[in-house]
Motif scaffolding. Structure first.
Motif, PDB file in Angstrom:
ATOM      1  N   ARG A 233       0.890  -1.524   0.227  1.00  0.00           N
ATOM      2  CA  ARG A 233      -0.105  -0.026   0.024  1.00  0.00           C
ATOM      3  C   ARG A 233       0.804   1.180   0.137  1.00  0.00           C
ATOM      4  NH1 ARG A 233      -2.997  -0.732   5.552  1.00  0.00           N
ATOM      5  NH2 ARG A 233      -1.073  -1.225   5.703  1.00  0.00           N
ATOM      6  N   PHE A 234       1.925   1.176   0.586  1.00  0.00           N
ATOM      7  CA  PHE A 234       2.763   2.454   0.747  1.00  0.00           C
ATOM      8  C   PHE A 234       4.066   2.014  -0.105  1.00  0.00           C
ATOM      9  CE2 PHE A 234       0.356   2.061   4.693  1.00  0.00           C
ATOM     10  CZ  PHE A 234      -0.419   3.117   4.632  1.00  0.00           C
ATOM     11  N   SER A 235       4.032   2.320  -1.500  1.00  0.00           N
ATOM     12  CA  SER A 235       5.058   2.040  -2.250  1.00  0.00           C
ATOM     13  C   SER A 235       6.026   0.882  -2.048  1.00  0.00           C
ATOM     14  CB  SER A 235       5.812   3.221  -2.797  1.00  0.00           C
ATOM     15  OG  SER A 235       5.754   4.134  -1.748  1.00  0.00           O
ATOM     16  N   GLY A 236       5.596  -0.183  -1.469  1.00  0.00           N
ATOM     17  CA  GLY A 236       6.278  -1.374  -1.178  1.00  0.00           C
ATOM     18  C   GLY A 236       7.233  -1.246  -0.132  1.00  0.00           C
ATOM     19  N   LEU A 237       7.125  -0.610   1.159  1.00  0.00           N
ATOM     20  CA  LEU A 237       7.894  -0.486   2.016  1.00  0.00           C
ATOM     21  C   LEU A 237       8.110  -2.063   2.854  1.00  0.00           C
ATOM     22  CD1 LEU A 237       7.052   2.914   4.068  1.00  0.00           C
ATOM     23  CD2 LEU A 237       8.736   2.409   2.236  1.00  0.00           C
ATOM     24  N   PRO A 238       9.098  -2.270   2.977  1.00  0.00           N
ATOM     25  CA  PRO A 238       9.435  -3.822   3.922  1.00  0.00           C
ATOM     26  C   PRO A 238       8.654  -3.487   5.136  1.00  0.00           C
ATOM     27  CG  PRO A 238      11.499  -2.711   3.132  1.00  0.00           C
ATOM     28  CD  PRO A 238      10.373  -1.827   2.889  1.00  0.00           C
ATOM     29  N   GLN A 239       7.637  -4.612   5.412  1.00  0.00           N
ATOM     30  CA  GLN A 239       7.227  -4.518   6.801  1.00  0.00           C
ATOM     31  C   GLN A 239       8.119  -5.289   7.898  1.00  0.00           C
ATOM     32  OE1 GLN A 239       4.541  -3.054   7.437  1.00  0.00           O
ATOM     33  NE2 GLN A 239       3.000  -4.402   7.301  1.00  0.00           N
ATOM     34  N   SER A 240       8.655  -6.137   7.484  1.00  0.00           N
ATOM     35  CA  SER A 240       9.569  -6.829   8.493  1.00  0.00           C
ATOM     36  C   SER A 240      10.916  -6.117   8.167  1.00  0.00           C
ATOM     37  CB  SER A 240      10.036  -8.382   8.090  1.00  0.00           C
ATOM     38  OG  SER A 240      10.376  -8.501   6.847  1.00  0.00           O
ATOM     39  N   ARG A 241      11.388  -5.777   9.143  1.00  0.00           N
ATOM     40  CA  ARG A 241      12.698  -4.943   8.831  1.00  0.00           C
ATOM     41  C   ARG A 241      14.083  -5.525   8.590  1.00  0.00           C
ATOM     42  NH1 ARG A 241      10.802  -0.648   7.746  1.00  0.00           N
ATOM     43  NH2 ARG A 241      12.384   0.571   8.439  1.00  0.00           N
ATOM     44  N   LYS A 242      13.846  -6.957   8.702  1.00  0.00           N
ATOM     45  CA  LYS A 242      15.084  -7.651   8.279  1.00  0.00           C
ATOM     46  C   LYS A 242      14.831  -8.376   7.078  1.00  0.00           C
ATOM     47  CE  LYS A 242      17.900  -9.582  11.898  1.00  0.00           C
ATOM     48  NZ  LYS A 242      19.193  -8.996  11.620  1.00  0.00           N
ATOM     49  N   PRO A 243      16.258  -8.599   6.171  1.00  0.00           N
ATOM     50  CA  PRO A 243      15.728  -9.464   4.837  1.00  0.00           C
ATOM     51  C   PRO A 243      15.533 -10.893   5.296  1.00  0.00           C
ATOM     52  CG  PRO A 243      17.814  -8.285   5.050  1.00  0.00           C
ATOM     53  CD  PRO A 243      17.142  -7.874   6.020  1.00  0.00           C
ATOM     54  N   VAL A 244      15.017 -11.619   4.428  1.00  0.00           N
ATOM     55  CA  VAL A 244      15.005 -13.166   4.809  1.00  0.00           C
ATOM     56  C   VAL A 244      16.231 -13.862   4.558  1.00  0.00           C
ATOM     57  CG1 VAL A 244      14.200 -15.195   3.700  1.00  0.00           C
ATOM     58  CG2 VAL A 244      12.512 -13.323   3.869  1.00  0.00           C
ATOM     59  N   SER A 245      16.600 -14.491   5.614  1.00  0.00           N
ATOM     60  CA  SER A 245      17.866 -15.213   5.749  1.00  0.00           C
ATOM     61  C   SER A 245      18.498 -15.768   4.308  1.00  0.00           C
ATOM     62  CB  SER A 245      18.096 -16.284   6.778  1.00  0.00           C
ATOM     63  OG  SER A 245      19.254 -17.014   6.667  1.00  0.00           O
ATOM     64  N   GLY A 246      19.652 -15.724   3.778  1.00  0.00           N
ATOM     65  CA  GLY A 246      20.048 -15.931   2.554  1.00  0.00           C
ATOM     66  C   GLY A 246      19.852 -14.936   1.440  1.00  0.00           C
ATOM     67  N   LYS A 247      19.013 -13.945   1.737  1.00  0.00           N
ATOM     68  CA  LYS A 247      18.533 -13.000   0.673  1.00  0.00           C
ATOM     69  C   LYS A 247      19.253 -11.742   0.947  1.00  0.00           C
ATOM     70  CE  LYS A 247      15.095 -15.307  -1.340  1.00  0.00           C
ATOM     71  NZ  LYS A 247      15.005 -15.803  -2.522  1.00  0.00           N
ATOM     72  N   GLU A 248      20.169 -11.682   1.611  1.00  0.00           N
ATOM     73  CA  GLU A 248      20.740 -10.325   2.202  1.00  0.00           C
ATOM     74  C   GLU A 248      21.692  -9.791   1.047  1.00  0.00           C
ATOM     75  OE1 GLU A 248      21.018 -13.006   4.047  1.00  0.00           O
ATOM     76  OE2 GLU A 248      20.566 -12.503   6.054  1.00  0.00           O
ATOM     77  N   GLU A 249      22.491 -10.828   0.439  1.00  0.00           N
ATOM     78  CA  GLU A 249      23.600 -10.432  -0.702  1.00  0.00           C
ATOM     79  C   GLU A 249      22.666  -9.780  -1.919  1.00  0.00           C
ATOM     80  OE1 GLU A 249      22.815 -14.594  -1.732  1.00  0.00           O
ATOM     81  OE2 GLU A 249      22.813 -13.488   0.106  1.00  0.00           O
ATOM     82  N   LEU A 250      21.527 -10.049  -1.940  1.00  0.00           N
ATOM     83  CA  LEU A 250      20.976  -9.460  -3.004  1.00  0.00           C
ATOM     84  C   LEU A 250      20.544  -8.005  -3.033  1.00  0.00           C
ATOM     85  CD1 LEU A 250      17.836 -12.063  -3.932  1.00  0.00           C
ATOM     86  CD2 LEU A 250      19.662 -11.234  -5.487  1.00  0.00           C
ATOM     87  N   ILE A 251      20.669  -7.366  -1.623  1.00  0.00           N
ATOM     88  CA  ILE A 251      20.577  -5.989  -1.517  1.00  0.00           C
ATOM     89  C   ILE A 251      21.547  -5.135  -2.434  1.00  0.00           C
ATOM     90  CG2 ILE A 251      20.100  -4.256   0.176  1.00  0.00           C
ATOM     91  CD1 ILE A 251      18.233  -6.058   1.694  1.00  0.00           C
ATOM     92  N   PRO A 252      22.650  -5.283  -2.043  1.00  0.00           N
ATOM     93  CA  PRO A 252      23.864  -4.317  -2.959  1.00  0.00           C
ATOM     94  C   PRO A 252      23.805  -4.628  -4.036  1.00  0.00           C
ATOM     95  CG  PRO A 252      24.628  -5.980  -1.061  1.00  0.00           C
ATOM     96  CD  PRO A 252      23.319  -6.383  -0.763  1.00  0.00           C
ATOM     97  N   LYS A 253      23.371  -5.937  -4.485  1.00  0.00           N
ATOM     98  CA  LYS A 253      23.485  -6.179  -5.923  1.00  0.00           C
ATOM     99  C   LYS A 253      22.400  -5.348  -6.838  1.00  0.00           C
ATOM    100  CE  LYS A 253      25.301 -10.854  -5.927  1.00  0.00           C
ATOM    101  NZ  LYS A 253      24.978 -12.270  -5.992  1.00  0.00           N
ATOM    102  N   ILE A 254      21.188  -5.459  -6.058  1.00  0.00           N
ATOM    103  CA  ILE A 254      20.109  -4.559  -6.776  1.00  0.00           C
ATOM    104  C   ILE A 254      20.455  -2.848  -6.638  1.00  0.00           C
ATOM    105  CG2 ILE A 254      17.705  -3.779  -6.259  1.00  0.00           C
ATOM    106  CD1 ILE A 254      17.273  -6.870  -5.629  1.00  0.00           C
ATOM    107  N   ALA A 255      20.998  -2.536  -5.350  1.00  0.00           N
ATOM    108  CA  ALA A 255      21.638  -1.146  -5.395  1.00  0.00           C
ATOM    109  C   ALA A 255      22.529  -0.671  -6.227  1.00  0.00           C
ATOM    110  CB  ALA A 255      21.959  -1.044  -3.574  1.00  0.00           C
ATOM    111  N   SER A 256      23.509  -1.443  -6.383  1.00  0.00           N
ATOM    112  CA  SER A 256      24.345  -1.232  -7.509  1.00  0.00           C
ATOM    113  C   SER A 256      23.969  -1.264  -8.877  1.00  0.00           C
ATOM    114  CB  SER A 256      25.451  -2.422  -7.469  1.00  0.00           C
ATOM    115  OG  SER A 256      26.642  -1.991  -8.285  1.00  0.00           O
TER     116      SER A 256
END
Ligand code: KG4
Ligand code: ZN
Length: 361
Positions: A233-256
């Protein structure tokens, strides 16, 4: 001549003293980042209140660090717009009162002309040239015919590039301010492992669109299931503040990958404008121009194409008052003074504004 400059268009309370020969005697910026961080973006009402609290001491510090007294001032240049109207009014009211009390002239400066004028700090600028402003509120290309004739040739049709950085950082739950954080976590990360679009890159126009790129990032985040729950509803803000285990390394890849897409679009469009207008100078300014990846890509491209490139020092790219003072010099030289009933202009495009002395041909 000593000019006091004041800038309060968004979330920086800034004041500077510059001379009419272009020397920067002081440049003070009080950032409100800490006040807005908890909200993930600038809250206009908080910005106005903080400006009110800070403006007196910021101006005093600007005078102090220039080694001057208020009686040494011969003029005041203040940002008149565009920006948050309540925030602008704090700087404008202060500037009016100061100008009235000291009986010295006041000039109302366009913030975008300020960003473009930052290029004059420590550089000889030739005309005509192509100017690009990439900030949180604007992404525009200009043909700068001479200092008082600036024609907008392109702009973003939706989000500004800085706004896209901030929104993408938010939906990756990286915090605020987004641009700086995305730049930081992208260092050394291959930007080509995630495929993202480059909207409008080869459409032949000088316009931009970044909201589709932001949505592509959102879709990627949702499809990859990086966060266990997203509040769409709010342009996709993450509800849970922590990424799912094993998915963390995707964040810098997407950011880059996101940063790379923005850099590629900005560089390509700037080059096209320079080529089409036969210009040999490109000026790039605004908060996003402090991004290292953008600066080095612009440098590479300019070196390859034989274009002179001027990107102001980082502290003069993000909002500051020195650029407002530098833009103000010609106003004082040409006697383009603002009356004391001058008002803030929340919207004020740099197009055919001959009433303020801008864009006369
Ligand atoms: O020019 P500016 O200070 O304020 C406006 O006039 O909007 O620009 C602020 C924008 C913000 O959106 C911020 O995220 C972005 O500039 N920004 C950056 C960087 N530093 C600030 N974007 C990318 N990389 C940076 N290093
Ligand atoms: Zn700005």
């Amino acid at each position: 001549m000593n000019i006091l400059a004041i800038e309060t268009s968004c979330d920086e309370t800034a004041s500077a003293v510059v001379t009419d020969t272009g020397d920067i005697l002081s440049n003070i910026v009080a950032s409100q980042i800490a006040d807005h961080a908890a909200f993930g973006g600038v809250v206009p009402e908080i910005a106005s209140r903080r400006h009110t609290e800070l403006i007196g001491s910021v101006v005093a510090e600007a005078l102090d660090s220039a080694g001057l007294d208020k009686d040494d001032l011969q003029g005041i240049a203040v940002t008149q717009g565009p920006g948050l109207v309540g925030a602008l009014l704090v700087g404008i009211s202060f500037a009016k009162a100061f100008a009235y009390a000291l009986n010295i002239p006041l000039c109302g400066i366009n913030h975008l002309e300020g960003h473009l004028s930052a290029a004059k700090i420590s550089n000889e600028i030739t005309y005509p040239h192509i100017g690009m402003v990439v900030s949180g509120g604007h992404t525009s290309l200009y043909r700068v015919k001479n200092p008082s004739s600036i024609i907008q040739i392109g702009q973003t049709l939706d989000d500004a590039a800085g706004e896209a950085f901030d929104k993408v950082a938010k939906l990756l739950d990286l915090g605020y301010p987004g641009g700086v954080i995305i730049e930081k976590i992208s260092v050394g990360v291959d930007p080509h492992t995630v495929d993202l679009p480059r909207p409008m890159i080869n459409d032949g126009s000088y316009d931009f669109s970044f909201s589709g790129l932001k949505t592509a990032v959102l879709n990627r985040v949702v499809n990859e299931g990086i966060f266990s729950e997203m509040d769409l509803r709010f342009s996709g803000l993450p509800q849970s503040r922590k990424p799912v285990s094993g998915k963390e390394e995707l964040i810098p890849k997407i950011a880059s990958a996101f940063q790379e897409a923005v850099v590629e679009v900005l560089t390509t469009k700037a080059l096209q404008a320079v080529r089409d207008h036969g210009s040999d100078l490109l000026v790039v300014s605004g908060g996003v121009a402090s991004n290292t990846a953008l600066r080095s890509r612009m440098e590479e491209m300019s070196a390859k194409e034989g274009i002179n490139l001027v990107i102001p020092e980082r502290k003069y790219c993000t909002d500051n008052a020195a650029m407002i003072g530098i833009a103000g010099i010609r106003y004082f030289n040409q006697g383009l003074f603002a009356p004391l009933d001058m008002n803030a202009r929340s919207r004020w495009p740099l197009i055919n504004e001959s009433s303020t002395g801008l864009n006369e041909t």
